[in-house]
Design an enzyme around this catalytic site. Structure first.
Site, PDB file in Angstrom:
ATOM      1  N   ARG A 159       0.841  -1.205   0.000  1.00 32.21           N
ATOM      2  CA  ARG A 159       0.000   0.000   0.000  1.00 32.21           C
ATOM      3  C   ARG A 159       0.873   1.250   0.000  1.00 32.21           C
ATOM      4  O   ARG A 159       0.567   2.232  -0.678  1.00 32.21           O
ATOM      5  CB  ARG A 159      -0.932  -0.014   1.211  1.00 32.21           C
ATOM      6  CG  ARG A 159      -2.193  -0.852   1.055  1.00 32.21           C
ATOM      7  CD  ARG A 159      -1.918  -2.288   0.648  1.00 32.21           C
ATOM      8  NE  ARG A 159      -3.107  -3.106   0.542  1.00 32.21           N
ATOM      9  CZ  ARG A 159      -3.416  -4.110   1.357  1.00 32.21           C
ATOM     10  NH1 ARG A 159      -2.595  -4.428   2.357  1.00 32.21           N
ATOM     11  NH2 ARG A 159      -4.498  -4.815   1.158  1.00 32.21           N
ATOM     12  N   ASP A 188       0.005  -7.384  -3.462  1.00 31.31           N
ATOM     13  CA  ASP A 188      -1.402  -7.243  -3.104  1.00 31.31           C
ATOM     14  C   ASP A 188      -2.108  -6.584  -4.291  1.00 31.31           C
ATOM     15  O   ASP A 188      -1.547  -6.505  -5.389  1.00 31.31           O
ATOM     16  CB  ASP A 188      -1.569  -6.420  -1.826  1.00 31.31           C
ATOM     17  CG  ASP A 188      -2.728  -6.914  -0.958  1.00 31.31           C
ATOM     18  OD1 ASP A 188      -3.872  -6.853  -1.449  1.00 31.31           O
ATOM     19  OD2 ASP A 188      -2.492  -7.359   0.173  1.00 31.31           O
ATOM     20  N   HIS A 258      -6.565 -11.098  -3.865  1.00 30.11           N
ATOM     21  CA  HIS A 258      -5.655  -9.954  -3.706  1.00 30.11           C
ATOM     22  C   HIS A 258      -4.655  -9.879  -4.859  1.00 30.11           C
ATOM     23  O   HIS A 258      -3.482  -9.549  -4.655  1.00 30.11           O
ATOM     24  CB  HIS A 258      -4.908 -10.048  -2.376  1.00 30.11           C
ATOM     25  CG  HIS A 258      -5.732  -9.652  -1.179  1.00 30.11           C
ATOM     26  ND1 HIS A 258      -6.186  -8.373  -0.962  1.00 30.11           N
ATOM     27  CD2 HIS A 258      -6.190 -10.393  -0.137  1.00 30.11           C
ATOM     28  CE1 HIS A 258      -6.885  -8.329   0.162  1.00 30.11           C
ATOM     29  NE2 HIS A 258      -6.922  -9.543   0.683  1.00 30.11           N
ATOM     30  N   GLU A 325      -9.114 -13.557   2.272  1.00 31.33           N
ATOM     31  CA  GLU A 325     -10.089 -12.687   1.620  1.00 31.33           C
ATOM     32  C   GLU A 325     -10.214 -12.970   0.122  1.00 31.33           C
ATOM     33  O   GLU A 325     -10.170 -12.053  -0.708  1.00 31.33           O
ATOM     34  CB  GLU A 325      -9.720 -11.216   1.858  1.00 31.33           C
ATOM     35  CG  GLU A 325      -9.842 -10.805   3.319  1.00 31.33           C
ATOM     36  CD  GLU A 325      -9.574  -9.332   3.540  1.00 31.33           C
ATOM     37  OE1 GLU A 325     -10.154  -8.766   4.470  1.00 31.33           O
ATOM     38  OE2 GLU A 325      -8.759  -8.755   2.783  1.00 31.33           O
TER      39      GLU A 325
END
Length: 534
Positions: A159, A188, A258, A325
């Site tokens: 990020r 990611d 992801h 996720e």
């Protein structure tokens, strides 16, 4: 009268010594004696074997850099007026050590090289926290060893990107707290941050994004060309640096969800290959954007190439594959995926997720490595040699333990340092608070386990996700002082843990942060009335 005066002086010395012992994590046993040893410019650090030279130079560099005493290092086992490092190599608990300080010198006897290094860290914590103060160490004997074999800290560089210089500093922070694993989150939805010589396109396109949001999710989008990645040479440099500090690096490449950065590079790997893709411009895209890999031959070839290269690049035993996720809806909506599942006898999308995980497991097993994944890898079933990292509620970790998996506890409510430490903090960040006391009180071993099941608790880890951590300043602010609480929780035996004693050590620990030039949160001192224990 003379005897009385002498006794008074000795008692005073003992009290001074007692005040100086503020060690984090708390050792297993401390026995203080009368006397002291002062380090001076003629003090020599001596080692009994060349494998201890990294520890010796680490101590020498620390004392020189922070206190201004340039100590020399010699590979000779001579004791008087020296700091002697000895590896007993006795087969006992890895990382265990005995530290003895007398008026004649300092000796660190480690069960292994790691133990010697951790003994050095304890010596460092007995040093002054400001240059100019004479380094007078109290006479004592410390016997110490870690509670858990795995003591880890994670950093998300996807990020927001951090240069190699900061990655090294981060590793030093772990070493100073006797932590031994660095979990490096490298890919990611927002970027791919590691060079792949087998697939150079990944960093050519996948390491870049057009912008990001400002403020808390969903925030406001702003254009901000952003990029960065680590070359093989840089990775090797970091690995060597970590090795000298007894830190093993665990790289993470997140699959089969992801994967937006992968799909931005190879849109044909998606279940919707005709739709254009780009690296994610915002956070929190789970179930909002199609970021899963399709089960095609080209994708499995890609996974084999990438994880083979990753396994060759990183010498450590463990490779992290993510597995969290993974939005099943995109597989449910794909006719080709559903046909693949039918052909391979996969009952549902959870089984398909496990198919991906098992495929990568076989690739890294062929390289002699072991797979680690977030606790979702249990959903469709995985083999018992896979290590589970529990990030959701502790119940998921307990399930993994009872299923016979080595498990790392990093439940987000206690271990995610990107959460605000205090509700009063003005900095932008996700929900909280996660105060220092809560980190310290985290029960790493779930209740109601048998003795055998408890043996599967490998250790614990803190995580620092960086959606709202764009700078090194804020990374340190999120890390400290909570890393200190985590360190004591994973190292010290339960009967040596005391929140009151730990809180009393914080004043000196904050002085250490200042000595290191590290930013830190002061929330603890705004909420605690601390009385230092003498």
């Amino acid at each position: 009268m003379a005897t009385s005066v002498t006794l008074s002086v000795l008692v005073g010395q003992a009290q001074v010594s007692l005040r100086k012992v503020n060690i984090i994590p708390e050792p297993v046993h401390i026995a203080q004696t009368m006397g002291e040893f002062m380090i001076n410019r003629s003090t020599i650090i001596r080692v009994a074997g060349k494998e201890l030279l990294p520890s010796a130079f680490y101590l020498s560099d620390y004392i020189n850099h922070y206190l201004g005493y340039p100590l020399s290092v010699e590979k000779r086992e001579r004791k008087a007026e020296s700091i002697l490092l000895i590896n007993k190599n006795n087969g006992e608990v890895s990382g265990g050590y005995q530290l003895t300080i007398t008026p004649q010198g300092i000796e660190v006897h480690g069960n292994d090289a790691a133990g010697v290094f951790y003994g050095v860290q304890t010596v460092i914590q007995l040093l002054p926290t400001r240059a100019g103060i004479l380094p007078i160490l109290p006479a004592l004997t410390i016997t110490d060893y870690p509670r858990f074999a795995y003591r880890g800290m994670h950093l998300d560089v996807v990020r927001h990107f951090f240069p190699v210089a900061f990655i090294k500093k981060y590793i030093d922070y772990l070493a100073l707290h006797k932590m031994n694993y660095f979990h490096w989150h490298l890919t990611d939805d927002q970027a791919w941050r590691i060079e792949m010589k087998c697939r150079p396109e990944l960093t050519l396109r996948g390491s870049l994004r057009e912008g990001e949001i400002e403020g808390l999710y969903p925030g406001l989008y702003k254009p901000l060309p952003y990029g960065g990645y680590y070359t093989h040479e840089q990775v090797k440099e970091v690995i060597a640096y970590a090795k000298d500090r007894q830190v093993t690096i665990i790289p993470e490449i997140d699959i089969p969800g992801h994967c937006m950065a992968v799909l931005a590079t190879y849109p044909e790997f998606s279940t919707t290959p005709d739709e254009p893709k780009k690296t994610a411009l915002t956070w929190g895209i789970f179930n909002k954007y199609n970021n899963v890999l399709a089960p095609t031959p080209a994708v499995f070839d890609f996974l084999r190439e990438v994880f083979s290269e990753l396994s060759d690049l990183f010498p450590g035993q463990y490779i992290h594959v993510g597995g969290d996720e993974c939005a099943k809806r995109w597989w449910q909506e794909s006719e080709l995926t559903q046909q693949f599942m039918k052909t391979h006898g996969l009952a549902d999308e959870k089984a398909l997720q496990s198919y991906f995980i098992d495929f990568v497991k076989q690739v890294i097993n062929e390289k002699g490595k072991t797979l680690i994944g977030w606790d979702e890898i249990l959903e469709g079933g995985v083999s018992k040699d896979c290590v589970v990292m529990n990030w959701r509620k502790p119940a998921y970790g307990k399930k993994a333990i009872k299923a016979g998996h080595r498990t790392i506890m990093t439940s987000s409510a206690w271990s995610y340092f990107n959460l605000k430490e205090s509700r009063t903090q003005p900095e932008i960040g996700p929900r909280g608070p996660l105060p220092l006391e809560k980190v310290y009180a985290y029960e790493i071993v779930p209740d109601s386990l048998t003795t055998v099941q408890e043996s599967f608790v490998w250790g614990a880890q803190g995580c620092l996700w960086t959606e709202y951590v764009p700078t090194t300043w804020k990374a340190e602010f999120a890390l400290f002082p909570r890393l200190s609480a985590l360190a004591e929780n994973v190292w010290s035996p339960v009967n040596k843990k005391s929140w009151e004693r730990f809180a009393s050590k914080m004043e000196i620990q904050f002085e250490r942060f200042e000595l290191w030039g590290a930013r830190y949160s002061e929330s603890f001192f705004r909420t605690q009335d601390v009385v230092r224990q003498r």
